[in-house]
Design an enzyme around this catalytic site. Structure first.
Site, PDB file in Angstrom:
ATOM      1  N   HIS A 254      37.560  48.624  37.975  1.00 33.27           N
ATOM      2  CA  HIS A 254      37.773  47.430  38.787  1.00 33.27           C
ATOM      3  C   HIS A 254      38.361  46.291  37.961  1.00 33.27           C
ATOM      4  O   HIS A 254      38.752  45.265  38.518  1.00 33.27           O
ATOM      5  CB  HIS A 254      36.479  47.002  39.490  1.00 33.27           C
ATOM      6  CG  HIS A 254      35.420  46.422  38.612  1.00 33.27           C
ATOM      7  ND1 HIS A 254      34.305  47.122  38.227  1.00 33.27           N
ATOM      8  CD2 HIS A 254      35.287  45.202  38.045  1.00 33.27           C
ATOM      9  CE1 HIS A 254      33.530  46.365  37.481  1.00 33.27           C
ATOM     10  NE2 HIS A 254      34.113  45.188  37.351  1.00 33.27           N
ATOM     11  N   ASP A 285      34.335  54.224  37.906  1.00 32.37           N
ATOM     12  CA  ASP A 285      34.598  52.853  37.487  1.00 32.37           C
ATOM     13  C   ASP A 285      34.921  52.757  35.999  1.00 32.37           C
ATOM     14  O   ASP A 285      34.226  52.083  35.234  1.00 32.37           O
ATOM     15  CB  ASP A 285      33.404  51.962  37.839  1.00 32.37           C
ATOM     16  CG  ASP A 285      33.770  50.492  37.869  1.00 32.37           C
ATOM     17  OD1 ASP A 285      34.962  50.183  37.710  1.00 32.37           O
ATOM     18  OD2 ASP A 285      32.862  49.658  38.044  1.00 32.37           O
ATOM     19  N   SER A 367      31.077  40.442  32.069  1.00 31.60           N
ATOM     20  CA  SER A 367      30.588  41.509  31.195  1.00 31.60           C
ATOM     21  C   SER A 367      31.070  42.880  31.627  1.00 31.60           C
ATOM     22  O   SER A 367      30.710  43.879  30.999  1.00 31.60           O
ATOM     23  CB  SER A 367      29.057  41.495  31.147  1.00 31.60           C
ATOM     24  OG  SER A 367      28.515  41.729  32.433  1.00 31.60           O
TER      25      SER A 367
END
Length: 1159
Positions: A254, A285, A367
């Site tokens: 993402h 991801d 993060s």
């Protein structure tokens, strides 16, 4: 209800997000505050700084804003300094978990107040109002896992609102200066690696962190256009080097995104290097970026080793990364689960068909992509997301599949990905029993996998996919190719190695054994890697991600950028095109061929569905625009260069010559006055689309009703809230039947009306010219109201004029745009007036006494929406202009460069107006005893010679005529000089006032540069400002662009480029065209509030080519000429790269400030 989560990556600083606690039964997605974090573990491992640099110390001296941080320091006996997220942008950080809930609540309330002062238009991002609901404890809707850019209550963005505010970008020619003094050694700055609080194993962790931090990078990036599940945005996140020799960085999918990506990485020693994607997984991801290791000159590049086998429940871990916008934060936690299902983020991208690890580290935005390391310094997982309902729960992606992908890249092998279009989930044995798991099979599974407590169960099966009619929801997976299986990793290993082959699955369905053979499909084939842009919209094949999210067949043409001709009834994405021009479009290739056959300016039928409701087929007629963006462009992903390569699919077919059409008007019923009823033959429907946002106007598409004032010449008068400028397409519908093109022939600079024209030869209908009254309507007069409501239906009623007054519409400081000034407005006694934005006030004989118009107002600070006022404009003020237009003369108006406000006699007396003048006023205007005060002067580029009006002056007469009505100021429009009597500082003066020409009131030249729209300061700017700092004014910018990333905000003036003055657009253009692509340059800017600042930006010509728009009446299609600059070369028309300029103005529901992103 499933938990809703947020992903850990960061958008520009200065956006305050709120973490709130909700009931356990309804966990929800909000974003954790980036103001400060003071919630601590009972036995925390605390990283602090004992030797901050002088720069840091200076930045940390202010503590009054964040008193809770003093509490934090005192409670844990830390050194006496504060650690605000935004005050400490580099290295020092604090481990944050949960302890002091009262302090956290205080922090949240502080963030709430700050957020309420900084949010902008809620309709633009769809969440400002939701925040208030969350804070008040209501059940919120799921929202995006990504943080969105900030906005401000007054609409104006802060001058230093840029993502990379803490990076030194002094080099204009490259990312890193060259040196010959580096000896190859590198020691981590002790300020970067923060000492541990006393506790067990602190020395081991200290050594581990020292080795890890040099491998972690901060990623600053743009996703340059909307694609698949990802909107255009600018953001920042984290990654870490996994191959130092080849320059591979692992981060989240993402972050890399599914569409065009443009970004760079900042290493621990603040060296910067460009990075581009070489792989993004279709489902999971993670993505891999590539950089040039040779570009890092001041430190050795090292890599973290991926060890997915070392992940264990109970091991202590550290999350090292760009948490909450910090360049480096170190958060501690303990892995508590290895077998949770992938988190769901609501609409948009979500991972599936994998397990996730769970820990408590309280990471937040920025993060994303951080390495999760164990005590030995191995990466055991990848930070991905976490809960946002107050719980400090984080979710990590296992590294098995990223490690496989990395090895394939290192060995030069293709990364095969197989799938059967079925989503499996982990379910515990007790639930599997209810689904049909028999005791015999449970015993075998438990014996084979004694530590397992879950099995894989089919959750979603896509129609028409390989699993369709073979698997069913609720099937419990037992074996694959004869092998018992309970986890995702061995299942994926089998599928990835069997692309194009058949696998045998054994399942339990309601207790019955079922065996099926399923062909494994290529996952890359159902993941779009190209899109086409045409007529302001962008399209690609529907992705597996979207199909899985909505449970539909993985096919169809998906509208990823619903703009231009393809902007449907609302701002939502998620449309699937079914057919165009009566031709079905099952896939992108067919769609392209259909669009190639549609000529410019054609009106065609289109059918479409929304992914949320595939049962409903929508049908509408759209206008195909192939003149603002003539080319149809195809963009294809190139994993070798990291760019998306553009190719031209051809220019549009020329427009078909219009034909004369015949129609008749409706008859107005239930009116006692036939002349009034006949007035419907003077109304036409006007639709306006603006391909580029200019002059701070908030919308790209408006409609309203116009009044025909000359049927023989085709002249129509309409509000300037509908036709704000002439860079637009106008379509006029007559008698609800005949559609003809229109063009702008006149824009009044002050009185809120425009005159447009159509070709009357194309209309065979009894259109009538409205008869305009030359007598001023008065307060209390009876009249007849005819208006068109919000759905375009005609309404009418008898009414009375309630008031006539000098309208004062508040200025919009955040985005100055056209507003009516120095004009009388009319209100009437009927509720219909508030429902209708277009109409007339008409006498019994059918004479139009006033126009009923929409007036664009200010932005509401509470709702963050643009106000509109519905008021009347008396017709006598229109007659001089209309008379000239009917004679074929373009009106040349003169103006007094100031804004007036009515004052009463009590004020006038105090300000020095004599009793004699007051007596004259009471006799001259018995309805309103008023004079007019100069409240604001308009800045003029060429100040006229002689005396001028000043702020605070009270105007008494012009050319010996007492001014007691605002309409009496109309005398200024036709005189070069005016003999004036006024009161200034209690003294009566007789002066000769010069007027100024209104010739340059409209924008006729604009530049698109790095995603920003720049032009000369328009009249609304000059009405609100006392000095022009430059003729280069930023009017709008595109999301996902360099202008957005580096903070070049609307309302800024650009005064210098790389130290060279740019007083006008020509010098600015000459300066920026010579800047090499992908290099830094400096812009010196001045804010609207006279604050100077400097921004450094990197040029991107590939996605955002420099484009010039010049008004040119000889241009037959648009009246504007386009010039594109690529590589310093001048190209007439559109260039090769980027998407056409017609995409540069799509609404984000925002008022001309920031426009939707496009490549």
């Amino acid at each position: 209800m499933r938990p809703v989560l947020f992903a850990r990556h960061r958008v520009p600083p200065r956006l305050l997000r709120i973490r709130t606690s909700t009931s356990a039964s309804s966990p929800s997605l909000t974003t954790k505050t980036t103001v400060a974090s003071t919630a601590l573990p009972l036995s925390p491992t605390v990283y602090t700084s004992s030797a901050l640099s002088r720069f840091h110390q200076l930045r940390l001296q202010s503590t009054s804003t964040f008193p809770q941080q003093q509490t934090f320091a005192s409670r844990h006996s830390l050194p006496a300094f504060t650690c605000s997220v935004h005050q400490l942008p580099f290295h020092a950080s604090i481990t944050r978990t949960r302890r002091d809930t009262s302090t956290a609540t205080h922090c949240n309330s502080t963030a709430t107040r700050a957020f309420s002062q900084t949010t902008g238009n809620s309709s633009s991002y769809g969440d400002a109002s939701s925040y208030s609901a969350n804070m008040n404890g209501t059940s919120p809707a799921a929202r995006s896992k990504r943080k969105e850019p900030p906005q401000y209550s007054d609409g104006r963005l802060a001058k230093h609102h840029r993502t990379n505010a803490d990076i030194d970008m002094s080099s204009a020619d490259g990312n890193t200066p060259i040196t010959e003094d580096f000896d190859g050694s590198y020691e981590a700055d002790p300020r970067h690696v923060l000492p541990l609080a006393p506790g067990a194993d602190t020395a081991e962790w200290q050594a581990t962190i020292e080795n890890v931090v040099r491998n972690v990078v901060s990623i600053r990036f743009c996703q340059t256009c909307s694609f698949d599940t990802d909107p255009a945005l600018t953001s920042e996140a984290t990654g870490f080097v996994v191959d130092a020799e080849r320059g591979y960085i692992l981060t989240n999918r993402h972050v890399v995104g599914s569409g065009p990506f443009w970004g760079y990485c900042i290493f621990d020693n603040h060296e910067e290097v460009d990075a581009y994607p070489v792989y993004r997984d279709p489902v999971h991801d993670f993505g891999i970026l590539k950089f040039d290791p040779k570009a890092i000159k001041y430190m050795p590049v090292a890599a973290l080793q991926l060890r997915p086998d070392l992940a264990r429940v109970g091991i202590e871990i550290r999350v090292v990364g760009n948490d909450a916008g910090e360049k480096l934060s170190i958060l501690s936690g303990v892995i508590s689960r290895l077998d949770r299902n992938a988190p769901e983020y609501g609409d948009g991208y979500s991972d599936f068909n994998t397990c996730y690890y769970q820990a408590s580290a309280a990471a937040s935005g920025g993060s994303s992509g951080s390495p999760v390391v164990n005590k030995d310094g191995f990466a055991v997982a990848l930070q991905a997301g976490g809960r946002a309902d107050g719980a400090s729960t984080d979710y990590f992606l296992p590294l098995d599949r990223p490690l496989r992908a990395l090895k394939c890249l290192q060995e030069g092998k293709p990364i095969t990905r197989g799938d059967i279009q079925c989503q499996f989930v982990l379910k515990p044995f007790d639930e599997c029993r209810r689904l049909g798991l028999t005791p015999e099979w449970e015993a075998q599974v438990r014996k084979a996998f004694p530590k397992e407590t879950n099995m894989l169960v089919a959750e979603i099966i896509l129609p028409e996919g390989p699993s369709h009619k073979k698997l069913e929801e609720g099937d419990v997976l037992i074996k694959v190719n004869g092998k018992l299986l309970t986890q995702f990793i061995p299942l994926e290993e089998t599928l990835d190695s069997s692309v194009g082959q058949t696998v045998k699955l054994m399942l339990l369905r309601g207790g019955d054994e079922v065996e099926v053979d399923i062909e494994v499909g290529d996952l890359h084939q159902i993941t779009p890697d190209r899109f086409v842009s045409v007529s302001g919209g962008s399209f690609h094949n529907l992705s597996y991600q979207q199909a899985r999210l909505y449970g539909v067949a993985c096919k169809g043409v998906y509208v990823c950028e619903a703009g231009g001709s393809f902007r449907f009834d609302n701002n939502e994405n998620g449309w699937i095109i079914q057919s165009i021009d009566q031709k079905e479009t099952p896939d992108l290739d067919t769609f392209i061929e259909v669009m190639k056959g549609i000529p410019d300016k054609a009106r065609v039928v289109i059918t479409y569905k929304h992914l949320r409701d595939m049962h409903t087929l929508h049908t509408t007629v759209i206008y195909i625009d192939r003149h603002w963006a003539k080319k149809m462009k195809l963009a294809v992903r190139n994993d070798k260069t990291g760019l998306w390569d553009f190719s031209d699919l051809g220019d549009a077919l020329p427009a078909v010559a219009p034909e004369t059409r015949k129609a008749s008007f409706i008859q107005l019923e239930n009116t006692s006055h036939p002349a009034v009823a006949d007035l419907v033959k003077s109304f036409v429907h006007v639709s306006v689309t603006m391909p580029v946002k200019l002059d701070g106007f908030p919308k790209n598409r408006k409609w309203g009703m116009g009044l025909v004032i000359d049927a023989e010449k085709g002249l129509v008068i309409i509000s300037r809230a509908i036709v704000p400028y002439d860079l637009c397409d106008i379509t006029i519908t007559i008698a609800d039947s005949i559609v003809v093109e229109g063009k702008v022939v006149f824009l009044h600079p002050l009185q809120n009306y425009a005159v447009i024209q159509y070709d009357p030869k194309l209309v065979d209908a009894p259109v009538r010219s409205a008869k305009l009254s030359s007598e001023m309507i008065s307060q209390g007069a009876s009249t007849y109201f005819i208006g068109y409501n919000r759905i375009g239906r005609i309404v009418h009623t008898a009414t009375t004029v309630t008031e006539m007054f000098a309208v004062t519409i508040p200025a919009n400081s955040g985005a100055p745009r056209y507003r009516a000034v120095n004009v009388d407005a009319i209100t009437v006694d009927t509720n219909l007036s508030g429902q209708c934005g277009s109409g007339v006030l008409v006498a019994q004989d059918g004479t139009v006494q006033a126009l009923w118009l929409t007036y664009l107002g200010e932005r509401n600070p509470s709702s963050h929406r643009d106000e509109e006022y519905h008021l009347g404009l008396a017709t006598p003020t229109l007659l001089p202009v209309i008379s000239q237009l009917q004679q074929g003369i373009t009106p040349k108006l003169r103006l007094l460069s100031c804004e007036f406000r009515a004052i009463q006699m009590s004020q006038a007396r105090i300000m020095g107006v004599s009793e004699e003048w007051i007596q004259k006023v009471t006799l001259a205007n018995t309805a309103h005893h008023q004079l007019f005060l100069v409240t604001k002067r308009t800045y003029e580029r060429n100040e006229p010679e002689g005396d001028t009006l000043k702020e605070g002056d009270i105007l008494l007469t012009l050319n010996n005529h007492l001014i007691t009505k605002i309409s009496e100021l109309d005398i200024m429009y036709s005189h070069d000089h005016l003999d004036a009597v006024l009161v200034r500082n209690t003294k009566e003066l007789h002066i000769k006032l010069p007027t100024v020409a209104a010739d340059d009131a409209e924008t006729d030249h604009a530049i698109s540069f790095c995603g920003a729209i720049l032009h000369r300061p328009h009249l609304a700017v000059r009405q609100q400002i006392s000095k022009l700092f430059s003729e280069v004014y930023v009017s709008a910018r595109t999301r996902g662009s360099p202008a957005y990333q580096y903070g070049l905000a609307p309302t800024n003036f650009v005064t210098h480029v790389n130290g060279k003055r740019t007083p006008d657009l020509q010098t600015f253009l000459a300066a920026v065209v010579d800047i090499p692509d992908n290099t830094y340059f400096r812009l010196k800017c001045m804010t609207f509030d006279s604050v100077p600042w400097v921004v450094t930006m990197k040029k991107n010509e590939h996605y955002f080519p420099t484009t010039e728009l010049i008004k040119d009446p000889s241009e037959p299609l648009t009246g504007w000429r386009r010039i594109t600059y690529e590589g310093g070369k001048k190209i007439e028309g559109e260039g090769h790269d980027g998407v056409g300029v017609a995409a540069l103005g799509e609404d984000g529901g925002e008022s001309g400030m920031d426009v939707d992103g496009c490549c």
